[in-house]
Motif scaffolding. Sequence first.
Motif, mmCIF file in Angstrom:
data_model
loop_
_atom_site.group_PDB
_atom_site.id
_atom_site.type_symbol
_atom_site.label_atom_id
_atom_site.label_comp_id
_atom_site.label_asym_id
_atom_site.label_seq_id
_atom_site.Cartn_x
_atom_site.Cartn_y
_atom_site.Cartn_z
ATOM 1 N N LYS A 247 0.858 -1.178 0.000
ATOM 2 C CA LYS A 247 0.000 0.000 0.000
ATOM 3 C C LYS A 247 0.903 1.241 0.000
ATOM 4 O O LYS A 247 2.003 1.203 0.569
ATOM 5 N N PHE A 248 0.467 2.294 -0.641
ATOM 6 C CA PHE A 248 1.199 3.565 -0.739
ATOM 7 C C PHE A 248 2.493 3.447 -1.558
ATOM 8 O O PHE A 248 3.407 4.257 -1.408
ATOM 9 N N ASN A 269 -4.025 -4.490 -14.835
ATOM 10 C CA ASN A 269 -4.975 -4.229 -13.749
ATOM 11 C C ASN A 269 -4.764 -2.863 -13.093
ATOM 12 O O ASN A 269 -4.239 -2.770 -11.990
ATOM 13 N N PRO A 270 -5.195 -1.808 -13.794
ATOM 14 C CA PRO A 270 -5.017 -0.465 -13.222
ATOM 15 C C PRO A 270 -5.788 -0.267 -11.927
ATOM 16 O O PRO A 270 -5.535 0.692 -11.200
ATOM 17 N N MET A 271 -6.717 -1.176 -11.620
ATOM 18 C CA MET A 271 -7.470 -1.044 -10.374
ATOM 19 C C MET A 271 -6.559 -1.163 -9.155
ATOM 20 O O MET A 271 -6.888 -0.693 -8.064
ATOM 21 N N ILE A 273 -3.905 0.444 -8.698
ATOM 22 C CA ILE A 273 -3.500 1.811 -8.330
ATOM 23 C C ILE A 273 -4.445 2.342 -7.264
ATOM 24 O O ILE A 273 -4.038 2.979 -6.293
ATOM 25 N N LEU A 274 -5.701 2.028 -7.473
ATOM 26 C CA LEU A 274 -6.748 2.456 -6.539
ATOM 27 C C LEU A 274 -6.710 1.638 -5.256
ATOM 28 O O LEU A 274 -6.667 2.182 -4.150
ATOM 29 N N SER A 275 -6.716 0.321 -5.398
ATOM 30 C CA SER A 275 -6.899 -0.527 -4.213
ATOM 31 C C SER A 275 -5.676 -0.495 -3.300
ATOM 32 O O SER A 275 -5.792 -0.766 -2.111
ATOM 33 N N SER A 277 -3.694 2.356 -3.131
ATOM 34 C CA SER A 277 -3.365 3.776 -2.924
ATOM 35 C C SER A 277 -1.970 4.103 -3.467
ATOM 36 O O SER A 277 -1.139 4.698 -2.789
ATOM 37 N N LEU A 278 -1.750 3.683 -4.712
ATOM 38 C CA LEU A 278 -0.435 3.892 -5.312
ATOM 39 C C LEU A 278 -0.341 5.274 -5.947
ATOM 40 O O LEU A 278 -1.347 5.914 -6.256
ATOM 41 N N SER A 279 0.890 5.700 -6.141
ATOM 42 C CA SER A 279 1.172 6.935 -6.848
ATOM 43 C C SER A 279 2.080 6.570 -8.017
ATOM 44 O O SER A 279 3.149 6.002 -7.818
ATOM 45 N N VAL A 280 1.614 6.843 -9.232
ATOM 46 C CA VAL A 280 2.357 6.476 -10.441
ATOM 47 C C VAL A 280 2.720 7.769 -11.165
ATOM 48 O O VAL A 280 1.836 8.527 -11.558
ATOM 49 N N TYR B 69 -8.292 -3.703 -0.292
ATOM 50 C CA TYR B 69 -7.984 -2.619 0.639
ATOM 51 C C TYR B 69 -8.861 -2.614 1.880
ATOM 52 O O TYR B 69 -8.539 -1.985 2.856
ATOM 53 N N GLN B 256 -13.170 2.711 -10.001
ATOM 54 C CA GLN B 256 -13.132 2.185 -11.373
ATOM 55 C C GLN B 256 -14.304 1.223 -11.500
ATOM 56 O O GLN B 256 -14.149 0.023 -11.677
ATOM 57 N N ALA B 264 -11.171 -6.689 -13.815
ATOM 58 C CA ALA B 264 -10.342 -5.554 -14.187
ATOM 59 C C ALA B 264 -10.311 -5.337 -15.691
ATOM 60 O O ALA B 264 -10.221 -6.285 -16.468
ATOM 61 N N VAL B 280 -0.621 9.749 -11.447
ATOM 62 C CA VAL B 280 -1.839 8.957 -11.274
ATOM 63 C C VAL B 280 -1.863 8.477 -9.829
ATOM 64 O O VAL B 280 -0.956 7.759 -9.401
ATOM 65 N N ASN B 281 -2.879 8.890 -9.090
ATOM 66 C CA ASN B 281 -2.881 8.631 -7.656
ATOM 67 C C ASN B 281 -4.152 7.931 -7.202
ATOM 68 O O ASN B 281 -5.255 8.446 -7.391
ATOM 69 N N GLY B 282 -3.976 6.776 -6.587
ATOM 70 C CA GLY B 282 -5.089 6.119 -5.920
ATOM 71 C C GLY B 282 -5.101 6.535 -4.459
ATOM 72 O O GLY B 282 -4.055 6.867 -3.900
ATOM 73 N N PHE B 283 -6.265 6.504 -3.843
ATOM 74 C CA PHE B 283 -6.308 6.868 -2.423
ATOM 75 C C PHE B 283 -7.565 6.326 -1.764
ATOM 76 O O PHE B 283 -8.541 5.990 -2.432
#
Lengths: 345, 345
Positions: A247-248, A269-271, A273-275, A277-280, B69, B256, B264, B280-283
Amino acid sequence: MAPVTNGRVLFAAIPTGFPVPGETLIYDTTETIDPENVPLNGGFLVKVLVLSVDPYLRGLLRPADVPSYMPAFTLGAPIVSAGVGVVLRSELADVAVGSYIIGMSPHKEYFVAQSLGGAARLRILERDPRLPLSVYIGVGGMPGETAYMGWKEFSKAKKGEVVFVTTGAGPVGSMVIQIAKNDGLKVIASAGSEDKVQFMKDIGADVAFNYKTTDVRDVLKKEGPIDIYWDHVGGDTLDAALEHSNKFGRFIECGQITGYNTGAEPMKNPMLILSKSLSVNGFLVNDLRPTYADDFRAEFMPKLADGTYKYTEDITRGLDKVGEALLGVLKGTNTGKAVVVVADE
Amino acid sequence: MAPVTNGRVLFAAIPTGFPVPGETLIYDTTETIDPENVPLNGGFLVKVLVLSVDPYLRGLLRPADVPSYMPAFTLGAPIVSAGVGVVLRSELADVAVGSYIIGMSPHKEYFVAQSLGGAARLRILERDPRLPLSVYIGVGGMPGETAYMGWKEFSKAKKGEVVFVTTGAGPVGSMVIQIAKNDGLKVIASAGSEDKVQFMKDIGADVAFNYKTTDVRDVLKKEGPIDIYWDHVGGDTLDAALEHSNKFGRFIECGQITGYNTGAEPMKNPMLILSKSLSVNGFLVNDLRPTYADDFRAEFMPKLADGTYKYTEDITRGLDKVGEALLGVLKGTNTGKAVVVVADE
């Protein structure tokens, strides 16, 4: 003095996959120049000594109407990359004969420039006597800046975290490995040959593996999860890094070489990034330079000069070999930063 | 007083696509409770009044061994979501009878809690008399926090920039639209019905369109490029936003939904992250709350209470209707924040 040949590397045709030496890039000897008499019109004459060969050049060998982050090279004209040359003649007060000029150099043996700065960002090189000229277009130039500045801006590195660095034996990757070790991280690094794996271990990688013979997911499962991913390859390796990120996690998108010759590969699986909490983050070093140039000179360069940060160079001799050298970096057959020596100092 | 039925919404089976009311979620009336005599063991008894129904709940209707998550719901047990109830009896000094309790509430008519805080994050609700209770689990609760805090953390919004907001008629999206307008941006917003398009225009979107009848790429080509993308949908819309982003675009990955029920969907061209220097930021809002909770109360809530920020609610009456309400938000048939009223105040 009679005119001499002014050898040039011309962008002759748009490659569809890998560039083809002698076809998409050709070495041309039809131009001549008289170094003693060529008109300077207030500028200065540079004899090119070393030129950088980098994977990003492939992206500029494209049709002019395909937009990207840098303009395409002009068909029929010499390609351009970072280079260092020596001033043979000058009509500019602030450019002395014998000084070294660094900047974006045309792939020619000689060129006349009207001024410093400008689009080519030419400047006088203040050389540390402990370092060869080639270092300034290698790890002491854009690749080193890319590693140092990208890391500073995006890694948010904390001691004890885990980073995965791809193309870890390359000029950027090898510096990322050493900067990360310097920051107290555990470093997992990949490359495509046993020699490169050995080199990555030599410069401090805790885990180094050959992605051609070892499954990246096996390594990340055992040695991860990761907190930082330094991407040079994209494709399935990026997918694997997403799957094995904490995470993170911070993903630093410095390159996606997998797609340079064969077209974009999807992110499965870009999801994640969400699940997670990534920063790309994608970046170009030119945009970070205003913020970090002083730190780079003060903090990074001394560590290169005193040998703290180690590097290797893959030197090719002769401007006529640029096409092969570029193919080498795209196929990963180079060992160390690829440099073409055009002429000796 | 004799025991009464304590209706519950149970997670009865794992859905493979959309959840099926009466099958994957069932309304159960087999449990009874005696509100006057149920032992409190030092805790307090809550009568549930309103419950929130949100798309993210779909992700928790999964096998317990699939990591994500948030932990999966427990098969056979009541599902849980944000809710408000009133305290009927209390043995805790700091919880007065008659006070409102907000937090993660089991989907039951009554429940006994041992303390405030904890995993359920129960707390006394200090209610602004201008606002209905449902707002606190709606735009004044997690959805509003998500919009406000995600925007604060990641948008780096500058006046005159362009933002594209998906599911712009939803509780999060509608707040993002209004916050962005408040910051002086041009807002492009999409939703899936003409009613929703009208609502998005009413709350200030400069460009509002129905993605079911209008091609997102046509809109972004005409009204973009964009500087910020607020993602609730992923899939092809995310691809389109990447294609039509400016350099340095900020992508805020809040959801998403395209992939929630069907698995996905890939990102077609992740190389755009690199070539456009995107971020691109997930949170998850829970991670931002410690930083922004005070700002939210001081800056956002007054704008809700005084009518600056507008909202709609889609109120369903009866705990037995939770399954239908959840299907509604997943299929997009709700108009406004979906809330289930379990009992009147």
